[in-house]
Enzyme design. Structure first.
Site, mmCIF file in Angstrom:
data_model
loop_
_atom_site.group_PDB
_atom_site.id
_atom_site.type_symbol
_atom_site.label_atom_id
_atom_site.label_comp_id
_atom_site.label_asym_id
_atom_site.label_seq_id
_atom_site.Cartn_x
_atom_site.Cartn_y
_atom_site.Cartn_z
ATOM 1 N N MET A 1 13.034 23.986 1.839
ATOM 2 C CA MET A 1 12.315 23.173 0.855
ATOM 3 C C MET A 1 13.270 22.379 -0.039
ATOM 4 O O MET A 1 13.032 21.215 -0.355
ATOM 5 C CB MET A 1 11.413 24.072 -0.005
ATOM 6 N N LYS B 1 0.843 -1.209 0.000
ATOM 7 C CA LYS B 1 0.000 0.000 0.000
ATOM 8 C C LYS B 1 0.874 1.254 0.000
ATOM 9 O O LYS B 1 2.078 1.180 0.258
ATOM 10 C CB LYS B 1 -0.891 -0.025 1.241
ATOM 11 N N ARG C 1 -10.136 -0.175 15.205
ATOM 12 C CA ARG C 1 -10.122 0.569 13.943
ATOM 13 C C ARG C 1 -11.086 -0.198 13.036
ATOM 14 O O ARG C 1 -12.283 -0.083 13.205
ATOM 15 C CB ARG C 1 -8.683 0.683 13.425
ATOM 16 N N TYR D 1 16.751 29.725 7.929
ATOM 17 C CA TYR D 1 15.508 30.387 8.346
ATOM 18 C C TYR D 1 15.357 30.346 9.862
ATOM 19 O O TYR D 1 15.640 29.320 10.490
ATOM 20 C CB TYR D 1 14.304 29.665 7.746
HETATM 21 C C1 LIG Z 1 -0.043 -1.826 6.760
HETATM 22 C C2 LIG Z 1 -0.621 -3.073 7.239
HETATM 23 C C3 LIG Z 1 0.172 -4.226 7.407
HETATM 24 C C4 LIG Z 1 1.674 -4.201 7.270
HETATM 25 O O1 LIG Z 1 2.215 -3.587 8.407
HETATM 26 P P1 LIG Z 1 3.800 -3.480 8.641
HETATM 27 O O2 LIG Z 1 3.905 -2.897 9.989
HETATM 28 O O3 LIG Z 1 4.308 -2.539 7.594
HETATM 29 O O4 LIG Z 1 4.345 -4.833 8.495
HETATM 30 C C5 LIG Z 1 -0.453 -5.399 7.741
HETATM 31 N N1 LIG Z 1 -1.800 -5.448 7.930
HETATM 32 C C6 LIG Z 1 -2.594 -4.371 7.799
HETATM 33 C C7 LIG Z 1 -4.062 -4.491 8.029
HETATM 34 C C8 LIG Z 1 -2.031 -3.151 7.470
HETATM 35 O O5 LIG Z 1 -2.818 -2.064 7.350
#
Ligand SMILES: *Cc1c(COP(=O)(O)O)cnc(C)c1O
Length: 371
Positions: free
Chosen positions: A305, A36, A132, A257
């Site tokens: 930046m 993802k 969640r 800055y």
């Molecule tokens: C992102 C995610 C993972 C992977 O998590 P890592 O900590 O990167 O190994 C696994 N399961 C779900 C549901 C996730 O959202």
């Protein structure tokens, strides 16, 4: 082509190495590689193409990510972790042959309301304490029975949960969540999938039919304590730029800055062509290291930046144009994250479009990091 100052090198040999490490941890489990968020900043399609022959399935957060993979010709199983929320998304799941997480009663209702000739592989997610996504344990048997009657749900389903605190080996929450999961799913003949990277590494009893590694595949430690090197992981991404100016500032002068850094002696500083516009964290604190050759130089002043400045006092011989490593091979991104009050995930995901990508595929790419 003139290489861009700010660029990442991606080492696909390291990616394959890390998949092997995941297999070493969980030799009996099938591997679902989590790609993802643009494969944690490493490039969705590129990483999918390099991984698909090495793993048993891929996982993304959203439908649009999965469709992009299919349109790029990526075959094999792809799971959508966030599921769906409307009927036309169910149609797309069937059309693109995607697997899906069902995590709410609303989704069960949608599945009950449609009639399709084909079926979808469903991962039924139970909320065991993360609060969640996931159905509550007390809803499980009712929703399971209803899903078993849905003709578009392939049987048997896979059961799933997600841990809130697996990165902390001292925390009992993982054991508690696993106990809830095991109790709810006890005696049912179905595959299970529970472990993220941290659970794979630290909680052996979570290595069940499937595992779902993300961060560890990119060679980064998911643990609160314990480096990638100790875990036998190799960083896939190295972020580089170069020195575009070297100058002397006098005692009492300030840099950058906000004039947040003041020289307490005459100081030689280097200007590096990288900044928050590339994804380097603006909130990196004074002293955050960069690597020039094999010497560390501390960040001074605020990150801008397009540039940042480093103190070259302890790096004699640095010249204009020298390469600077911001994180990766020889300078763990975990360390930069700690210096910036964040986690390595956000730094990897935050690499911007401007940063050029160079892909390599040999062990020789590794100069500083060997297992
Ligand atoms: C992102 C995610 C993972 C992977 O998590 P890592 O900590 O990167 O190994 C696994 N399961 C779900 C549901 C996730 O959202």
């Amino acid at each position: 082509m003139i290489p861009a100052a700010a660029h990442i090198e991606l080492n696909m040999a390291a990616l394959r190495h890390n998949v092997c490490r995941a297999r070493d941890y969980a030799p009996e489990s099938k591997i679902m590689a989590v790609i993802k968020a643009n494969a944690y900043g490493h490039g969705l399609i590129r990483i999918a193409q390099n991984l698909s022959a090495e793993v048993d399935a891929l996982a993304v957060a959203r439908l649009d990510e999965a469709i992009r993979l299919r349109e790029a010709g990526v075959q094999g199983r792809i799971l959508i972790l966030q599921g769906f929320s409307q009927v036309d998304e169910i149609e797309a799941l069937l059309h693109y042959q995607l697997d899906v997480v069902v995590h709410s009663e609303a989704q069960v209702q949608l599945l009950e309301s449609v009639a399709f000739p084909d079926s979808i592989a469903v991962f039924l997610k139970i909320d065991t304490g993360m609060n969640r996504l996931g159905i509550r344990p007390e809803q499980f048997s009712e929703l399971l029975s209803r899903l078993q009657l849905c003709q578009c749900v392939r049987q048997p389903m896979v059961f799933m949960t997600h841990f809130a605190n697996a990165d902390d080996v001292q925390d009992a929450k993982t054991v508690q969540q696993l106990a809830v999961f095991n109790e709810v799913t006890q005696g049912l003949d179905a595959e299970k999938i529970v472990a993220n990277s941290a659970a794979i590494i630290a909680w052996p009893e979570t290595r069940v039919d499937w595992v779902r590694p993300g961060l560890m595949l990119y060679g980064v430690s998911p643990m609160i304590e314990g480096s990638a090197k100790q875990l036998g992981l190799l960083p896939v991404m190295s972020l580089y730029s170069r020195i575009i100016d070297i100058k002397q500032v006098k005692k009492g002068e300030t840099v950058g800055y906000g004039a947040t850094w003041k020289a307490d002696k005459n100081t030689c500083l280097g200007v590096v062509s990288i900044g928050y516009g590339d994804g380097y964290p603006r909130y990196a604190k004074q002293g955050t290291p960069v690597l020039i050759g094999n010497k560390r130089a501390p960040l001074i002043g605020r990150v801008s930046m397009d540039m940042l400045t480093v103190d070259l006092s302890d790096c004699s011989g640095v010249q204009l144009g020298d390469q600077v490593l911001l994180w990766g091979d020889g300078l763990p991104v975990e360390e930069i994250a700690a210096c910036s009050g964040t986690i390595p995930y956000t730094l990897l995901c935050g690499i911007t479009q401007r940063v050029q990508v160079l892909v390599g595929d040999t062990k020789e790419l590794y100069k500083n990091c060997t297992i």
